[in-house]
Design an enzyme around this catalytic site. Structure first.
Site, PDB file in Angstrom:
ATOM      1  N   HIS A  90      45.861 -97.352   1.399  1.00  0.00           N
ATOM      2  CA  HIS A  90      46.652 -96.186   1.237  1.00  0.00           C
ATOM      3  C   HIS A  90      47.183 -95.575   2.584  1.00  0.00           C
ATOM      4  CE1 HIS A  90      46.259 -95.802  -3.455  1.00  0.00           C
ATOM      5  NE2 HIS A  90      47.192 -96.813  -3.078  1.00  0.00           N
ATOM      6  N   GLU A  93      46.067 -91.927   3.857  1.00  0.00           N
ATOM      7  CA  GLU A  93      44.870 -91.557   3.777  1.00  0.00           C
ATOM      8  C   GLU A  93      43.868 -91.812   5.127  1.00  0.00           C
ATOM      9  OE1 GLU A  93      43.559 -93.291   0.250  1.00  0.00           O
ATOM     10  OE2 GLU A  93      45.015 -92.554  -1.068  1.00  0.00           O
ATOM     11  N   ARG A 150      52.477 -93.728   1.575  1.00  0.00           N
ATOM     12  CA  ARG A 150      51.510 -94.260   0.726  1.00  0.00           C
ATOM     13  C   ARG A 150      51.644 -95.674   1.011  1.00  0.00           C
ATOM     14  NH1 ARG A 150      48.260 -93.003  -4.120  1.00  0.00           N
ATOM     15  NH2 ARG A 150      48.258 -94.787  -5.627  1.00  0.00           N
ATOM     16  N   HIS A 221      38.715 -94.566  -0.127  1.00  0.00           N
ATOM     17  CA  HIS A 221      40.216 -93.794  -0.400  1.00  0.00           C
ATOM     18  C   HIS A 221      40.094 -92.235  -0.070  1.00  0.00           C
ATOM     19  CE1 HIS A 221      42.655 -97.070  -2.177  1.00  0.00           C
ATOM     20  NE2 HIS A 221      41.393 -97.404  -2.424  1.00  0.00           N
ATOM     21  N   GLU A 295      36.373 -91.927  -3.153  1.00  0.00           N
ATOM     22  CA  GLU A 295      37.712 -91.042  -2.678  1.00  0.00           C
ATOM     23  C   GLU A 295      36.759 -89.725  -1.880  1.00  0.00           C
ATOM     24  OE1 GLU A 295      40.697 -91.225  -3.453  1.00  0.00           O
ATOM     25  OE2 GLU A 295      41.043 -92.801  -5.186  1.00  0.00           O
TER      26      GLU A 295
END
Length: 368
Positions: A90, A93, A150, A221, A295
């Site tokens: 993405h 990020e 994104r 991510h 994440e």
């Protein structure tokens, strides 16, 4: 070439001269793609006994998708296994590519003095892709209006003027069933078919060719401070779900020790939202026993605009978590003498067949 935007971008970081002669690379700054490419070249040049590189695909705009392979020769002739780590699927990020660079730095700096790490590198090859979505990442550096882009930069489908596909909804893992959009203007647009995007196809082809060697698949991510395990579909559970939770929770404990930050462990439907077509789910479906999505920071204050002063602590805690998982999956076959669990159907069917089977199961579940 680049500008400061609300203190987030930082200043341009030229590698000319400094990196070549004195190896001054600032791992606490976000770097544009051109510098990441040059950094990869220099890491390989300076560490030939440990690091090699491979271009394993090309983006929709023709740029290289490259990885670094970290591994030492195995004098005993044992079959080497593989750990996969990727970042930057993405585009917005930025902390994810920063982590992949930090991860490589930590291994390069410590393997000669860390006996356990050296042992693991003799048994494992670790493949690290700093940025998968190269086109999208470059686009986020263009100006303030593109910073939170994104998706990839795929051309709009017929009848639309919206670019890009969410690459983490495009993998052949229960594709298009939950948590996606078929509207090309949406951030979760899953593309026209599973693996339709060249970036995704590159990963599926490269990883698929060595699936029997891969013990663990880690994809990085942000944000939310989560450690996600398969599956994103709410009606499917991984056959080794309990072990995945246990290993993930142990990693979260190690992460908290570093800076006191809490990371929540679970499937995406349990702690985030249902989704399909993720690389994490695809990796588990084809038979890779351990698959996780990290994440990274934070929990909402900055989101995808994590300030540069948080790069180091975020990467330090994530490295502790990744190393915890890698150590476990290494020790299981090499120290404890047992082979890792495989997916339910891998003994009797191919990875491709199983992906089709799993997708069919998901469709049947969502139809009732």
């Amino acid at each position: 070439m680049l500008v400061v935007i609300n203190g987030i971008f930082g200043t341009p970081h030229s590698l000319a001269g400094g990196l070549q002669s004195t190896w001054k690379y600032d791992y606490t700054k976000y770097h544009p793609m051109e510098e990441i490419y040059r950094w990869m070249e220099e890491v390989e040049r300076r560490n030939p006994e440990l690091v090699s590189s491979t271009v394993y695909g090309h983006t929709i705009e023709g740029r290289n998708i490259s990885l670094l392979k970290l591994g030492l020769e195995n004098s005993e002739g044992k079959e080497k296994k593989v750990i996969w780590v990727d970042c930057g699927i993405h585009a917005r990020e930025w902390i994810a590519p920063a982590f992949c660079q930090w991860f490589v730095k930590e291994i390069v700096d410590s393997y000669k003095t860390n006996k356990k790490l050296k042992e693991m590198l003799q048994n494992l090859d670790i493949y690290v892709t700093p940025v998968i979505n190269v086109d999208g990442y470059i686009f986020t550096w263009a100006n303030e209006s593109t910073r939170l882009w994104r998706k990839s930069r795929s051309l709009p489908p017929g009848g639309s003027d919206c670019y890009g596909v969410d690459l983490n909804r495009n993998f052949n893992a229960n594709w298009g069933t939950v948590g996606v959009s078929f509207d090309s203007c949406a951030n979760t647009y899953c593309g026209t078919s599973p693996g339709s995007e060249p970036e995704v196809k590159a990963v599926m082809d490269f990883v698929g060719r060595m699936v029997d060697q891969i013990l663990c698949f880690l994809t990085i991510h942000s944000a939310g401070q989560l450690l996600l395990l398969p599956y994103g579909h709410p009606h499917i559970s991984a056959p080794n779900y309990d072990e995945l939770v246990s290993v993930g929770q142990a990693a979260a404990v190690e992460m908290k020790k570093v800076h006191g930050m809490n990371y929540t462990v679970g499937t995406s439907p349990q702690i985030l939202y249902p989704n399909s077509g993720s690389s994490r789910d695809w990796a588990r479906l084809i038979g890779i026993p351990f698959s996780y999505t990290f994440e990274l920071r934070d929990k909402g204050e900055f989101g995808h605009l994590l300030p540069e002063e948080q790069i180091q602590p975020a990467c330090e805690e994530a490295y502790a978590g990744a190393l915890s998982i890698i150590t476990y999956v290494h020790d299981k076959p090499f120290t404890n003498g047992s082979l890792p669990d495989t997916a339910v159907a891998t003994v009797t069917v191919s990875g491709v067949t199983m992906m089709i089977w799993s997708t069919l199961i998901a469709v049947l579940h969502t139809a009732v």
